[in-house]
Design a protein around this motif. Structure first.
Motif, PDB file in Angstrom:
ATOM      1  N   PRO A  10       7.930 -17.651   7.357  1.00 63.95           N
ATOM      2  CA  PRO A  10       7.603 -17.228   6.111  1.00 63.95           C
ATOM      3  C   PRO A  10       6.915 -16.092   5.569  1.00 63.95           C
ATOM      4  N   ASN A  11       6.764 -15.744   4.534  1.00 66.10           N
ATOM      5  CA  ASN A  11       7.336 -13.868   3.791  1.00 66.10           C
ATOM      6  C   ASN A  11       5.838 -13.359   4.494  1.00 66.10           C
ATOM      7  N   PRO A  12       6.459 -12.263   4.722  1.00 66.17           N
ATOM      8  CA  PRO A  12       5.843 -10.906   5.823  1.00 66.17           C
ATOM      9  C   PRO A  12       4.308 -11.030   5.334  1.00 66.17           C
ATOM     10  N   LEU A  13       3.343 -11.390   6.545  1.00 69.85           N
ATOM     11  CA  LEU A  13       2.195 -10.658   6.387  1.00 69.85           C
ATOM     12  C   LEU A  13       1.584  -9.644   5.162  1.00 69.85           C
ATOM     13  N   GLN A  14       1.107  -9.938   4.343  1.00 71.02           N
ATOM     14  CA  GLN A  14       0.400  -8.897   3.541  1.00 71.02           C
ATOM     15  C   GLN A  14      -1.102  -8.534   3.662  1.00 71.02           C
ATOM     16  N   GLN A  15      -1.874  -8.529   5.152  1.00 68.69           N
ATOM     17  CA  GLN A  15      -3.163  -8.472   5.676  1.00 68.69           C
ATOM     18  C   GLN A  15      -3.222  -8.490   6.963  1.00 68.69           C
ATOM     19  N   GLY A  55      -2.671  -1.548   1.961  1.00 70.01           N
ATOM     20  CA  GLY A  55      -2.885  -1.075   0.912  1.00 70.01           C
ATOM     21  C   GLY A  55      -2.042  -0.605  -0.038  1.00 70.01           C
ATOM     22  N   ALA A  56      -1.700  -0.626  -0.614  1.00 64.65           N
ATOM     23  CA  ALA A  56      -0.577  -0.532  -2.088  1.00 64.65           C
ATOM     24  C   ALA A  56      -0.124   1.068  -1.699  1.00 64.65           C
ATOM     25  N   PRO A  57       1.559   1.096  -1.600  1.00 70.34           N
ATOM     26  CA  PRO A  57       2.309   2.647  -1.407  1.00 70.34           C
ATOM     27  C   PRO A  57       1.647   3.765  -2.334  1.00 70.34           C
ATOM     28  N   ASP A  58       1.957   4.739  -1.701  1.00 70.47           N
ATOM     29  CA  ASP A  58       1.806   6.042  -2.755  1.00 70.47           C
ATOM     30  C   ASP A  58       2.489   5.556  -4.033  1.00 70.47           C
ATOM     31  N   TRP A  59       3.741   5.067  -3.770  1.00 77.27           N
ATOM     32  CA  TRP A  59       4.402   5.852  -5.130  1.00 77.27           C
ATOM     33  C   TRP A  59       4.415   4.219  -6.307  1.00 77.27           C
ATOM     34  N   SER A  60       3.147   3.434  -6.034  1.00 76.59           N
ATOM     35  CA  SER A  60       3.080   2.085  -6.635  1.00 76.59           C
ATOM     36  C   SER A  60       1.607   2.887  -7.072  1.00 76.59           C
ATOM     37  N   ASN A  61       1.764   1.600  -8.852  1.00 77.80           N
ATOM     38  CA  ASN A  61       0.783   1.862  -9.991  1.00 77.80           C
ATOM     39  C   ASN A  61      -0.442   0.954  -9.397  1.00 77.80           C
ATOM     40  N   SER A  80       5.846 -11.577  -3.000  1.00 76.18           N
ATOM     41  CA  SER A  80       5.165 -11.227  -4.117  1.00 76.18           C
ATOM     42  C   SER A  80       5.428  -9.050  -3.551  1.00 76.18           C
ATOM     43  N   ASN A  81       6.110  -8.548  -4.904  1.00 74.95           N
ATOM     44  CA  ASN A  81       5.855  -7.141  -4.865  1.00 74.95           C
ATOM     45  C   ASN A  81       6.233  -6.780  -5.906  1.00 74.95           C
ATOM     46  N   THR A  82       5.285  -5.096  -6.491  1.00 77.69           N
ATOM     47  CA  THR A  82       4.813  -4.479  -6.695  1.00 77.69           C
ATOM     48  C   THR A  82       6.165  -5.005  -8.278  1.00 77.69           C
ATOM     49  N   LEU A  83       7.749  -5.095  -8.054  1.00 74.06           N
ATOM     50  CA  LEU A  83       8.299  -5.222  -9.388  1.00 74.06           C
ATOM     51  C   LEU A  83       7.741  -6.963 -10.179  1.00 74.06           C
ATOM     52  N   THR A  84       7.918  -8.217  -8.976  1.00 74.68           N
ATOM     53  CA  THR A  84       7.718  -9.085  -9.189  1.00 74.68           C
ATOM     54  C   THR A  84       6.146  -9.624 -10.167  1.00 74.68           C
ATOM     55  N   THR A 112      -9.283  -3.109  -0.516  1.00 69.28           N
ATOM     56  CA  THR A 112      -9.051  -3.282   0.911  1.00 69.28           C
ATOM     57  C   THR A 112     -10.318  -3.244   1.767  1.00 69.28           C
ATOM     58  N   LYS A 113     -11.376  -3.742   1.091  1.00 67.09           N
ATOM     59  CA  LYS A 113     -12.658  -3.937   1.558  1.00 67.09           C
ATOM     60  C   LYS A 113     -12.135  -5.102   2.873  1.00 67.09           C
ATOM     61  N   PRO A 114     -12.925  -5.077   4.078  1.00 64.20           N
ATOM     62  CA  PRO A 114     -12.586  -6.570   4.986  1.00 64.20           C
ATOM     63  C   PRO A 114     -13.340  -7.821   4.396  1.00 64.20           C
ATOM     64  N   SER A 115     -12.796  -9.076   4.474  1.00 66.33           N
ATOM     65  CA  SER A 115     -13.960  -9.831   4.392  1.00 66.33           C
ATOM     66  C   SER A 115     -13.560 -10.730   6.167  1.00 66.33           C
ATOM     67  N   TYR A 116     -14.660 -10.581   6.523  1.00 72.49           N
ATOM     68  CA  TYR A 116     -14.882 -11.659   7.315  1.00 72.49           C
ATOM     69  C   TYR A 116     -15.335 -13.406   7.460  1.00 72.49           C
TER      70      TYR A 116
END
Length: 261
Positions: free
Chosen positions: A114-119, A224-230, A86-90, A235-239
Motif C-alpha cells: 500500500p501507499n506509505p502512511l501520511q498520518q 506536516g509538509a517539508p520545509d521546502w514545500s508551500n 500523492s505528493n507536492t508535484l501531483t 496537523t491538529k489531532p483528530s480522535y
C-alpha cells in the motif's frame, strides 16, 4: 636480369622475382596499373550511420533524436508521477498528468502497495479503577508512545513493539463501521484482541485498585509538509473514541487470571 629473375622463379631456386611480384600486385589492385579513383581494399570499411550523411542531414538527425529523447523522458516522468503516491508535484500538476496519461497510457498499478502512511496514528487507553478511596478514572496513557520508547535506540527492537498494537488497531478498524459496530465475528474477535493488549499493558502499572472498565481511543495527526514545500497541512489531532468496555476474566493476562481464580 629480367630473364634471370623469371627463369630463377620458374626453376624454383629462389623467391618470386620482380616481374612475378608486379603481375600479382596487378591482380589485387595494389601494384602498378591501379586505376585512379579505385575504392579501398577489403580491409578498409566505409563510414556508416550519421557519419555517412552530409552535414545538414547530420544536424537534422541530431535534432530529431534530441526531440525523441525529450518526449520519452517526459513520458516516463508523467507515468512516474501517475503511479507515485500523492505528493507536492501531483497535487500542483495532477490535472496535467491526468491529461497526458488518460486514456491512452492509463496504468492500473501503483509504485507502492500500500501507499506509505501520511498520518501518525497513536492508540491511547484509560481505565476506571475501583479502590479503597472509591472509583476514579486514570489519565490517558499512550500505548503507542510506550512502543516507541522501547524501539528508539534499540538495535534489535521487538516485533511485538513494532507491529502488535498497530496491526490490532488496523484489525479493529477494518472489522467495524464508523459507529463502532462490529461486522460479524471478526469484529468481536478484534475487540477481544485489543482489550487483551490494553489490559496486559495496564497490568504493568500499579493503579492502587482493580481495573473494572477501560476505554480506548485513537489520535490521528497528518504528517506536516517539508520545509521546502508551500503546501499547507493541518496537523491538529483528530480522535476516535471507543465506548467503555467492562473488563472480564478473558481480558486479563494469564498471570492475573490465575490470581483471580
Amino acid at each position: 636480369m629480367d630473364s634471370y629473375d623469371e627463369t630463377d622463379g620458374e626453376n624454383g631456386s629462389g623467391g618470386a622475382g620482380p616481374g612475378q611480384v608486379r603481375r600479382q600486385c596487378r591482380g589485387v589492385g595494389l601494384g602498378e596499373g591501379t586505376p585512379p579513383g579505385a575504392g579501398p581494399g577489403p580491409g578498409h570499411a566505409s563510414p556508416g550511420g550519421m557519419a555517412a550523411l552530409s552535414l545538414p542531414y547530420q544536424a537534422v538527425a541530431a535534432i530529431a533524436l534530441s526531440v525523441i529523447g525529450l518526449v520519452v523522458c517526459g513520458h516516463l516522468a508523467m507515468v512516474f508521477l501517475h503511479v507515485a503516491p500523492s505528493n507536492t508535484l501531483t497535487k500542483q500538476h495532477g490535472e496535467a498528468v491526468d491529461d497526458w496519461i488518460y486514456p491512452e497510457f492509463e496504468q492500473n498499478w501503483k509504485l507502492f502497495a500500500p501507499n506509505p502512511l501520511q498520518q501518525n496514528v497513536a492508540v491511547h487507553v484509560r481505565a476506571e479503577v475501583a479502590g479503597d478511596d472509591g472509583r476514579r478514572t486514570t489519565a490517558w496513557m499512550s500505548l503507542t508512545g510506550e512502543d516507541i520508547k522501547a524501539i528508539r535506540g534499540n538495535v534489535i527492537p521487538s516485533h511485538i513493539h513494532q507491529n502488535e498494537l498497530r496491526r490490532a488497531w488496523d484489525f479493529y478498524l477494518n472489522s467495524h463501521d464508523d459507529e463502532n459496530r462490529a461486522n460479524g465475528l471478526r469484529g468481536e474477535l478484534s475487540e477481544r484482541y485489543i482489550r487483551r493488549i490494553a489490559m496486559r499493558r495496564l497490568a504493568e502499572h500499579d493503579y492502587g485498585g482493580t481495573i473494572e472498565r477501560i476505554q480506548i481511543r485513537s489520535e490521528v495527526r497528518s504528517v506536516g509538509a517539508p520545509d521546502w514545500s508551500n503546501e499547507k497541512i493541518n496537523t491538529k489531532p483528530s480522535y476516535r473514541v471507543l465506548p467503555w468496555w467492562t473488563v472480564t476474566s478473558d481480558d486479563l493476562p494469564e498471570s492475573a487470571q490465575g490470581d483471580d481464580k
